[in-house]
Design an enzyme around this catalytic site. Structure first.
Site, PDB file in Angstrom:
ATOM      1  CB  VAL A 193      -0.992   0.051   1.181  1.00 46.21           C
ATOM      2  CG1 VAL A 193      -2.084  -0.968   1.010  1.00 46.21           C
ATOM      3  CG2 VAL A 193      -0.284  -0.122   2.497  1.00 46.21           C
ATOM      4  CG  ASP A 194       4.814   1.081   1.467  1.00 45.14           C
ATOM      5  OD1 ASP A 194       4.535   0.171   0.662  1.00 45.14           O
ATOM      6  OD2 ASP A 194       5.733   1.007   2.298  1.00 45.14           O
ATOM      7  CG  ASP A 195       3.817  -0.250  -4.509  1.00 45.81           C
ATOM      8  OD1 ASP A 195       4.930  -0.241  -3.957  1.00 45.81           O
ATOM      9  OD2 ASP A 195       3.359  -1.224  -5.115  1.00 45.81           O
TER      10      ASP A 195
END
Ligand code: 6R9
Length: 803
Positions: A704-706
């Site tokens: 999700v921290d892409d």
């Protein structure tokens, strides 16, 4: 060529196809045929008259279709023509496509059978009316891919119904469910009444997970001795395949025990005791699993570091876990490249000594195929040759019986801050979980030959090269080399050599093998011969050009189809989401549309599979990891941590513990709680995004921290274009415009950075830390890039930063 010719499958009549309800496409141009192939309308080719154009067109379309790697089809070729040219052309096409893509009429009928007999409990299957002949092939339209009835009927979990029964029990009665399985292993002393205890809710106190605490066992004993006692002493435990073809070795379970015991005795002799750490920096030699098992046998905690990581990475890990010994080898050859491992270890030991951590023993294996003893740097007193000491020790070694909650291993994963996290797994729960997940996700049978391409420096090599398979008494292939060396057909060569039935790999490898075409010399020769015949028979210039085009197209899948791969039964994928086109290629080309794919979602932290297909139990959807394993309760939450039901997207969390869960981050329980349990109180947070579709299938969408948001720069996008598409200013503008239009102005990238390649680890994970540093131009803070599969992409990205 003669062999290929024998594989011609001649379909007696066209009406045969009519019976099978396939659509017939009339004689048409090669281009139009290809279009139909893309739409998955064409599943067979009939070269059914003497017209040379028809022959050539059909051949061209067939070849083009085979080159359209994302959707390889199956082909029927009916060469009724007696003209030598058309016969040769048809044969050339078939030879190039490979016998495996040619299917007989009886095969077709079998596919029809599959469709009418669904595995029980699979529910209503849509898309059944799509394409009849190609149904067993994964196609774009048919989003469900069914296991064959034959496969389902022999599977350990043969239906969705059976899965549901087992799954419900695992959730409602986890203690009973896992105790029954744990009882199949050897315990010196059984665990007490309380099977597990847990607190996953940070609001209620410290996070704690314990399984089978008080039970006394040993995982090495269960992997090796227990199997020998069950009569498997002569069964092959490890097949070793060296970097260069022709270098190989074999160890039976009895021989494995001898080797493990000798090393365990040596380690004890130099003072390694229960609870001590040992760093293993070895390539994929048999000595690597042997070293892991030897540590486990004496209760030592191993920490495997991927052999190739830099001296800094290694030193950092040594400083963190303070090992009693380091086990390494002098060098390794990966493909044509030699890596001088001992020199890296020497440098790491100098670095760690500077921080006050010195290691007394560096046990060094001589990897003769890569480097001779004499050329190896040596520090007397600290360095010891494996072959000088280990073989002198006895073949037996007492087992150190440990508590189920005693640490088994530490495995460092690179954290987002750059300081690696020492993921700690304990003995009993991990043992039960690794064994059970292996057994079910691959539908393991005692006759299977299993090959996982992962290195033991990755969690996959712990759970699914060493522990999971050996706990099941399986035969495992250990491969030292590179999968594309000496050519991209190496994997399938190994599959045929050992008759591998279960093949487990990473999407990054699947994609690279899919990309790597290769010229088949027999195909080349044949095409040149065809050209000759055509010119002799008065063919025009365009016909010759067409044939040359065929030559280029037809050679693409050769590296796979020139090998039989008949032994394969189940395929597996791990490491990142597998994109549907890679999935289809894996399924249709590698697995000949016959082998289910287990797309296993899990993490270093989870110890074993969490969301995975059980092959045989339900239809697959290309790109989806499908449903949770026994005992696993995935939930999708929104940004406030509220569970969302039904069809949705959000953050993937896990509710309640499972036996294989990690227990802490070594020496930093606070970081453990903060990273995994504080973001969404009450749950373990995986860090991954996930979508659940209307049928309940899970689709992992990546970390999700892409999204990289750089201070002062807004949204920063690294963009990789399809091969052959040039970068241009117009394209940049049109990309930004497309995002604006399709998603909204808020999402439009402020900066587009062309990226021919991304910094990825060997298992295919993008190193976001490095991208962030490049995006914010903190180039002097890039730190260690040795954990990358190809560190040169970093320089390439830096050069393109301001283009
Ligand atoms: C086993 C392993 C874990 C991360 C995980 C996820 C990604 C792994 C995946 C997958 C989609 C799959 N991941 N398997 N994503 N589908 N089948 O890879 O462990 O190295 O710790 O990485 O890998 O993002 O969170 P690890």
């Amino acid at each position: 060529m003669a062999g290929q010719n024998q594989r011609l499958n001649v379909v007696p009549t066209v009406t045969m196809l009519g019976v099978m309800k396939a659509r017939l496409v009339g004689a048409t141009s090669g281009h139009a045929l290809l279009k139909k192939v893309r739409q998955n309308v064409v599943v067979g080719f009939l070269c059914h008259n003497n017209n040379k154009y028809d022959d050539n067109r059909a051949a061209a379309a067939a070849a083009a279709a085979s080159a359209d790697r994302s959707r390889p089809n199956q082909f029927l070729i009916f060469p009724s023509s007696s003209s030598p040219r058309s016969a040769v052309t048809a044969a050339a096409v078939m030879a190039s496509i490979g016998g495996n893509n040619l299917i007989t009429s009886s095969n077709h009928l079998r596919h029809v059978d599959f469709i009418t007999n669904l595995p029980s409990g699979a529910g209503k299957i849509s898309h059944l009316n799509a394409v009849v002949l190609g149904e067993a092939s994964a196609s774009e339209q048919a989003d469900l891919v069914l296991p064959s009835q034959q496969f389902s009927s022999q599977a350990l979990v043969p239906s969705h119904q059976k899965y549901l029964e087992m799954y419900m029990r695992s959730i409602q009665d986890p203690a009973g469910f896992w105790s029954d399985i744990a009882s199949q292993f050897y315990w010196k002393q059984k665990w007490p009444e309380q099977v597990f205890s847990e607190n996953l809710d940070i609001r209620k106190g410290p996070i704690k997970i314990e399984w089978f605490k008080g039970g006394i066992t040993n995982i090495c004993y269960n992997c090796v001795d227990r199997n020998i006692e069950a009569g498997l002493g002569h069964k092959v435990a490890l097949y070793w395949e060296g970097n260069g073809p022709g270098f190989d070795d074999t160890l039976t379970y009895s021989q494995l025990l001898h080797r493990v015991c000798q090393l365990a005795n040596y380690l004890k002799d130099i003072g390694v005791k229960r609870g001590d750490a040992v760093v293993i920096y070895l390539p994929m030699l048999m000595e690597l699993p042997i070293a892991m098992l030897a540590c486990a046998r004496i209760g030592a905690v191993h920490s495997v570091v991927f052999a190739g990581f830099s001296a800094e990475s290694l030193a950092q890990r040594i400083v963190d876990c303070k090992p009693k010994a380091v086990i390494t080898c002098n060098a390794v050859k990966r493909g044509p490249k030699i890596i001088h491992l001992k020199e890296i270890v020497d440098a790491a030991l100098i670095q760690s000594a500077k921080t006050g951590i010195s290691v007394d023993v560096c046990l060094t294996y001589e990897n003769q195929s890569a480097m001779k003893r004499e050329s190896t740097n040596w520090q007397e007193g600290r360095d010891v040759w494996w072959s000088d000491v280990v073989p002198k020790y006895p073949y037996t070694c007492e087992v150190e019986w440990v508590d189920a909650e005693d640490p088994l291993f530490l495995l460092y994963t690179s954290g987002s801050t750059g300081k690696p996290k020492g993921v700690l797994h304990t003995t009993g729960g991990y043992m039960v979980y690794a064994a059970t997940t292996f057994k079910h996700a691959f539908d393991y049978k005692p006759s299977d030959i299993y090959w996982c391409t992962a290195d033991c420096g990755w969690i996959t090599g712990h759970s699914y090269v060493t522990y999971g398979p050996l706990l099941n008494g399986a035969t495992v292939v250990v491969f030292e080399g590179a999968p594309n060396y000496p050519d991209p057909g190496r994997c399938w060569d190994i599959v045929d050599k050992y008759k591998v039935t279960l093949f487990y790999t990473a999407p990054t490898l699947v994609r690279s093998l899919m990309r790597e075409g290769g010229v088949s010399f027999s195909g080349c020769f044949l095409s040149v011969y065809c050209c000759f015949l055509m010119i002799r028979d008065g063919a025009c210039f365009y016909e010759v050009i067409l044939l040359i085009a065929i030559l280029i197209f037809i050679t693409i899948t050769q590296y796979v189809t020139r090998y039989s791969r008949k032994s394969l039964r189940v395929l597996g994928s791990v490491g990142e989401p597998i994109n549907p086109s890679a999935w289809r290629w894996f399924y249709n080309v590698v697995g000949d549309s016959r082998c289910p794919i287990s797309d296993t979602w899990w993490q270093t932290e989870t110890g074993g599979f969490m969301i995975t297909p059980l092959p045989g139990a339900w239809p697959q959807k290309p790109g989806s990891a499908t449903f949770p394993f026994f005992g696993v309760q995935p939930v999708i939450v929104d940004e406030k941590g509220v569970e969302i039901g039904g069809e949705c997207s959000g953050y993937l969390c896990l509710k309640s513990s499972w036996p294989g869960a990690f227990r802490t981050l070594y020496g930093d329980h606070e970081r453990y709680e903060t990273t995994y349990f504080k973001p969404f109180p009450g749950y373990y947070f995986s860090g991954d995004g996930c979508r659940r579709d209307k049928d309940g299938y899970h689709w992992l969408t990546g970390r999700v921290d892409d999204v990289i948001n750089v201070k002062g720069q807004g949204i920063y996008a690294f963009v990789t274009l399809v091969e052959g598409v040039p970068y241009s200013e117009e394209l940049r503008k049109s990309l930004i415009m497309t995002v604006r239009k399709q998603i909204g102005a808020f999402a439009a990238p402020d900066k587009i950075h062309w990226a021919p390649g991304l910094p990825k680890t060997r298992s295919g994970k993008i190193m976001r830390r490095i991208l962030r540093k490049i995006a914010s131009r903190q180039l002097d803070e890039l730190e260690d890039t040795s954990t990358l599969a190809d560190p040169t992409v970093v320089h390439q990205l830096i050069e393109l930063a301001d283009c």
